[in-house]
Design a protein around this motif. Structure first.
Motif, PDB file in Angstrom:
ATOM      1  N   ARG A  54       9.476  -2.659   8.306  1.00 52.11           N
ATOM      2  CA  ARG A  54       7.963  -2.687   9.051  1.00 52.11           C
ATOM      3  C   ARG A  54       6.813  -2.469   8.053  1.00 52.11           C
ATOM      4  N   ALA A  55       6.938  -1.278   7.368  1.00 54.75           N
ATOM      5  CA  ALA A  55       6.308  -1.798   6.017  1.00 54.75           C
ATOM      6  C   ALA A  55       5.682  -2.433   5.052  1.00 54.75           C
ATOM      7  N   VAL A  56       6.845  -4.092   4.866  1.00 53.43           N
ATOM      8  CA  VAL A  56       5.715  -4.884   4.745  1.00 53.43           C
ATOM      9  C   VAL A  56       5.113  -5.111   5.646  1.00 53.43           C
ATOM     10  N   GLU A  57       5.192  -5.665   6.283  1.00 49.19           N
ATOM     11  CA  GLU A  57       4.333  -6.346   7.928  1.00 49.19           C
ATOM     12  C   GLU A  57       3.082  -5.528   7.974  1.00 49.19           C
ATOM     13  N   GLU A  58       2.557  -3.927   7.977  1.00 49.87           N
ATOM     14  CA  GLU A  58       1.655  -3.415   7.890  1.00 49.87           C
ATOM     15  C   GLU A  58       0.401  -2.789   6.634  1.00 49.87           C
ATOM     16  N   LEU A  59       1.865  -3.862   5.259  1.00 54.22           N
ATOM     17  CA  LEU A  59       1.085  -4.068   3.947  1.00 54.22           C
ATOM     18  C   LEU A  59       0.121  -5.254   4.487  1.00 54.22           C
ATOM     19  N   ILE A  60       0.823  -6.138   5.210  1.00 55.30           N
ATOM     20  CA  ILE A  60       0.452  -7.948   4.842  1.00 55.30           C
ATOM     21  C   ILE A  60      -1.390  -7.726   5.484  1.00 55.30           C
ATOM     22  N   ARG A  61      -0.735  -6.820   6.967  1.00 53.31           N
ATOM     23  CA  ARG A  61      -1.591  -6.862   7.725  1.00 53.31           C
ATOM     24  C   ARG A  61      -3.023  -5.681   7.050  1.00 53.31           C
ATOM     25  N   TYR A  62      -2.603  -5.395   6.139  1.00 50.60           N
ATOM     26  CA  TYR A  62      -4.115  -3.997   6.070  1.00 50.60           C
ATOM     27  C   TYR A  62      -4.390  -5.023   4.442  1.00 50.60           C
ATOM     28  N   PHE A  63      -3.567  -5.829   3.382  1.00 44.91           N
ATOM     29  CA  PHE A  63      -4.516  -6.526   2.949  1.00 44.91           C
ATOM     30  C   PHE A  63      -4.384  -8.034   3.127  1.00 44.91           C
ATOM     31  N   ALA A  64      -4.221  -8.362   4.116  1.00 47.66           N
ATOM     32  CA  ALA A  64      -4.452  -9.514   4.546  1.00 47.66           C
ATOM     33  C   ALA A  64      -5.145 -10.297   2.986  1.00 47.66           C
ATOM     34  N   GLN A  91     -12.242   8.893   1.692  1.00 47.37           N
ATOM     35  CA  GLN A  91     -11.264   7.899   2.089  1.00 47.37           C
ATOM     36  C   GLN A  91     -11.767   7.001   1.219  1.00 47.37           C
ATOM     37  N   ILE A  92     -12.934   6.063   1.131  1.00 46.54           N
ATOM     38  CA  ILE A  92     -13.083   4.602   0.729  1.00 46.54           C
ATOM     39  C   ILE A  92     -13.536   4.815  -0.617  1.00 46.54           C
ATOM     40  N   MET A  93     -13.666   5.715  -1.665  1.00 42.03           N
ATOM     41  CA  MET A  93     -13.483   5.343  -2.622  1.00 42.03           C
ATOM     42  C   MET A  93     -11.913   5.580  -3.167  1.00 42.03           C
ATOM     43  N   LYS A  94     -10.836   5.507  -2.591  1.00 40.55           N
ATOM     44  CA  LYS A  94      -9.961   5.410  -3.090  1.00 40.55           C
ATOM     45  C   LYS A  94     -10.264   4.130  -3.484  1.00 40.55           C
ATOM     46  N   ALA A 131       0.587   4.057  -5.784  1.00 41.81           N
ATOM     47  CA  ALA A 131      -0.795   4.861  -7.554  1.00 41.81           C
ATOM     48  C   ALA A 131      -1.020   5.553  -6.153  1.00 41.81           C
ATOM     49  N   GLU A 132      -2.110   5.875  -5.205  1.00 39.44           N
ATOM     50  CA  GLU A 132      -2.508   6.843  -3.962  1.00 39.44           C
ATOM     51  C   GLU A 132      -2.150   7.244  -3.483  1.00 39.44           C
ATOM     52  N   HIS A 133      -0.888   6.628  -2.844  1.00 32.42           N
ATOM     53  CA  HIS A 133      -0.016   7.076  -2.040  1.00 32.42           C
ATOM     54  C   HIS A 133       1.380   7.844  -2.248  1.00 32.42           C
ATOM     55  N   PRO A 134       1.149   8.174  -3.283  1.00 27.99           N
ATOM     56  CA  PRO A 134       2.908   8.653  -3.141  1.00 27.99           C
ATOM     57  C   PRO A 134       3.361   9.200  -2.063  1.00 27.99           C
ATOM     58  N   GLU A 135       3.133   9.965  -1.025  1.00 27.30           N
ATOM     59  CA  GLU A 135       3.369  10.494  -0.676  1.00 27.30           C
ATOM     60  C   GLU A 135       4.261   9.531   0.588  1.00 27.30           C
ATOM     61  N   SER A 136       3.520   8.451   0.514  1.00 27.03           N
ATOM     62  CA  SER A 136       3.862   6.626   1.137  1.00 27.03           C
ATOM     63  C   SER A 136       5.613   6.729   0.706  1.00 27.03           C
ATOM     64  N   LEU A 137       5.326   6.072  -0.723  1.00 29.67           N
ATOM     65  CA  LEU A 137       6.371   5.732  -1.207  1.00 29.67           C
ATOM     66  C   LEU A 137       8.110   7.011  -1.853  1.00 29.67           C
ATOM     67  N   ASN A 138       7.189   8.321  -0.896  1.00 30.94           N
ATOM     68  CA  ASN A 138       8.406   9.283  -0.370  1.00 30.94           C
ATOM     69  C   ASN A 138       8.821   9.132   0.554  1.00 30.94           C
ATOM     70  N   ARG A 139       8.421   8.900   1.592  1.00 32.25           N
ATOM     71  CA  ARG A 139       8.633   8.425   3.175  1.00 32.25           C
ATOM     72  C   ARG A 139       9.589   7.308   2.253  1.00 32.25           C
ATOM     73  N   LEU A 140       9.080   5.601   2.231  1.00 36.77           N
ATOM     74  CA  LEU A 140      10.015   5.076   2.430  1.00 36.77           C
ATOM     75  C   LEU A 140      11.411   5.361   1.462  1.00 36.77           C
ATOM     76  N   ARG A 141      10.865   6.539   0.224  1.00 36.33           N
ATOM     77  CA  ARG A 141      12.304   6.630   0.218  1.00 36.33           C
ATOM     78  C   ARG A 141      13.262   7.573   0.713  1.00 36.33           C
ATOM     79  N   ALA A 185      -1.335  -0.798  -6.078  1.00 38.61           N
ATOM     80  CA  ALA A 185      -2.810   0.615  -6.060  1.00 38.61           C
ATOM     81  C   ALA A 185      -2.099   1.219  -5.277  1.00 38.61           C
ATOM     82  N   TYR A 186      -1.962   0.997  -3.934  1.00 35.30           N
ATOM     83  CA  TYR A 186      -1.581   1.361  -2.355  1.00 35.30           C
ATOM     84  C   TYR A 186      -0.325   2.536  -2.734  1.00 35.30           C
TER      85      TYR A 186
END
Ligand code: EMZ
Length: 399
Positions: free
Chosen positions: A268-278, A12-15, A250-260, A247-248
């Protein structure tokens, strides 16, 4: 069992797209950290609840100190102009902010959104023709600069000048606080203000020059302060958010597919990415009186900072704080700040990210990371990855 568990964590950390939380231990144990900064030290406030409390308490923790002093690293040595409304306190802050709010909500209008969408679609079409793209300089920076022409309502071509300045207007390879580089921006803004005085138009400079506060027209210096904020505040922050998103996914194609398949969760995904990226780690305040943060004494006229990045990983508020939960339902993140000084450019930033996600799911099948150089900030005992200095990728088209 334990070995398997550790191995899992390591993967997980190495991603490459992971942004680890360096504040966790200090947040849990004492609630604050300490940073030296040009002989004007800063107490970093780390817990979500305390960050909100201090942000709200503008009487004790002010923004209207000497220009540049609430920024960490302090910009007092490279800037005399007060950024408006960011370096004002209530009630003046409210008066100036009220003048600007409608303008900064224009990204909610359909024509603005259509233009932004056209810009981002063109940018993605272009990178899809290449075998390798350096995302920070050749995708995120042009995207941010071109989108800014919409926020300012000025011709698209002007973006070329800003792209040439690089990702941060005050930072260069030689120095984290480059006064010469900052002067390029200040001189440019002075010139543009003079042009707008001579030939008023429909752009932000002209609108500000025609506005009134405190019973008089805004001064040139006040217009300049607002423009510096518009250029500087939304530059590396947006660039980091866009690059980290690439980058996210790229490493999480399942997430891109889920949004598709579930585009309705994009907001909601935008808020979550902003939370995570800060994208902005923290912002300072100056104590107006002797005070305390987590039982730690804060002397009058010394600095604290509100650490959005730490607050956004506070397990007292967020379940699984170190995971991106794309459809996180309750998300009181502080990525755009909190209370009076909540980010004025947030509507624009959110619209950029929403549009980017829509265009990605429509045109991009997957993204391969080829190479990367992390951008690590050093804040006293904390080293925080805020994004990338370089991110080399290949975008693969959706067939
Ligand atoms: C200031 C700051 C604003 C500062 C919301 O953040 O952004 C920083 O990037 C600038 O250097 O001057 O505008």
């Amino acid at each position: 069992m334990e070995i398997v568990f550790t191995a899992f964590i390591n993967i997980q950390i190495m991603k490459k797209s992971a942004l680890p939380d360096p504040f966790e231990k200090a947040r849990l144990e004492k609630g604050f950290g300490e940073v030296e900064d040009q002989e004007d030290p800063v107490i970093m406030v780390l817990r979500h609840k305390d960050v909100r409390k201090c942000a709200h308490n503008w009487k004790t923790f002010q923004s209207g100190a000497a220009p540049g002093r609430i920024v960490v690293p302090s910009e007092v040595n490279i800037r005399d102009t007060r950024q408006i409304p960011f370096e004002l306190d209530p009630p003046l802050h409210r008066e100036y902010r009220d003048l600007m709010e409608d303008w900064f909500r224009r990204p909610l209008q359909a024509p603005y959104q259509a233009q932004l969408s056209a810009q981002i679609s063109a940018a993605i079409e272009e990178v899809l023709t290449k075998d390798s793209v350096e995302v920070v300089g050749d995708f995120s920076l042009p995207l941010q600069s071109r989108a800014l022409t919409l926020l300012l309502n000025i011709p698209f071509e002007e973006a070329e000048k800003w792209i040439a300045w690089g990702t941060h207007v005050f930072r260069s390879e030689e120095s984290a606080l480059d006064g010469d580089k900052a002067n390029i921006l200040y001189d440019y803004i002075d010139q543009e203000i003079d042009k707008a005085i001579e030939h008023p138009g429909e752009d932000l400079y002209s609108v500000l020059l025609a506005s009134e506060a405190q019973g008089r027209k805004l001064t040139k210096e006040e217009v300049k302060g607002t423009m510096i904020l518009t250029f500087a505040g939304g530059r590396d922050t947006v660039i980091n958010a866009v690059t980290n998103s690439i980058a996210y996914f790229a490493e999480h194609p399942e997430s891109l597919n889920r949004l598709r398949s579930e585009p309705e969760i994009i907001a909601r995904a935008v808020e979550e990415l902003i939370r995570y990226f800060a994208p902005l780690t923290h912002m300072g305040r100056v104590a107006t009186e002797d005070a305390q943060v987590c039982e730690h004494a804060v002397k009058a006229d010394s600095r604290i900072s509100l650490c959005w990045a730490s607050a956004n990983r506070d397990a007292a508020v967020f379940e699984n704080p170190n995971e991106v939960v794309l459809d996180r339902k309750i998300n009181p993140h502080l990525g755009f700040g909190f209370s009076h000084h909540k980010c004025l450019g947030a509507t624009h930033a959110r619209q950029i990210l929403k549009t980017l996600l829509h265009v990605l799911i429509e045109k991009v099948e997957s993204i391969d990371i080829q190479d990367s150089v992390e951008n690590i900030e050093n804040w006293g005992e904390f080293n925080r990855k805020v994004g990338f200095d370089q991110l080399q990728v290949k975008f693969n088209a959706l067939k």
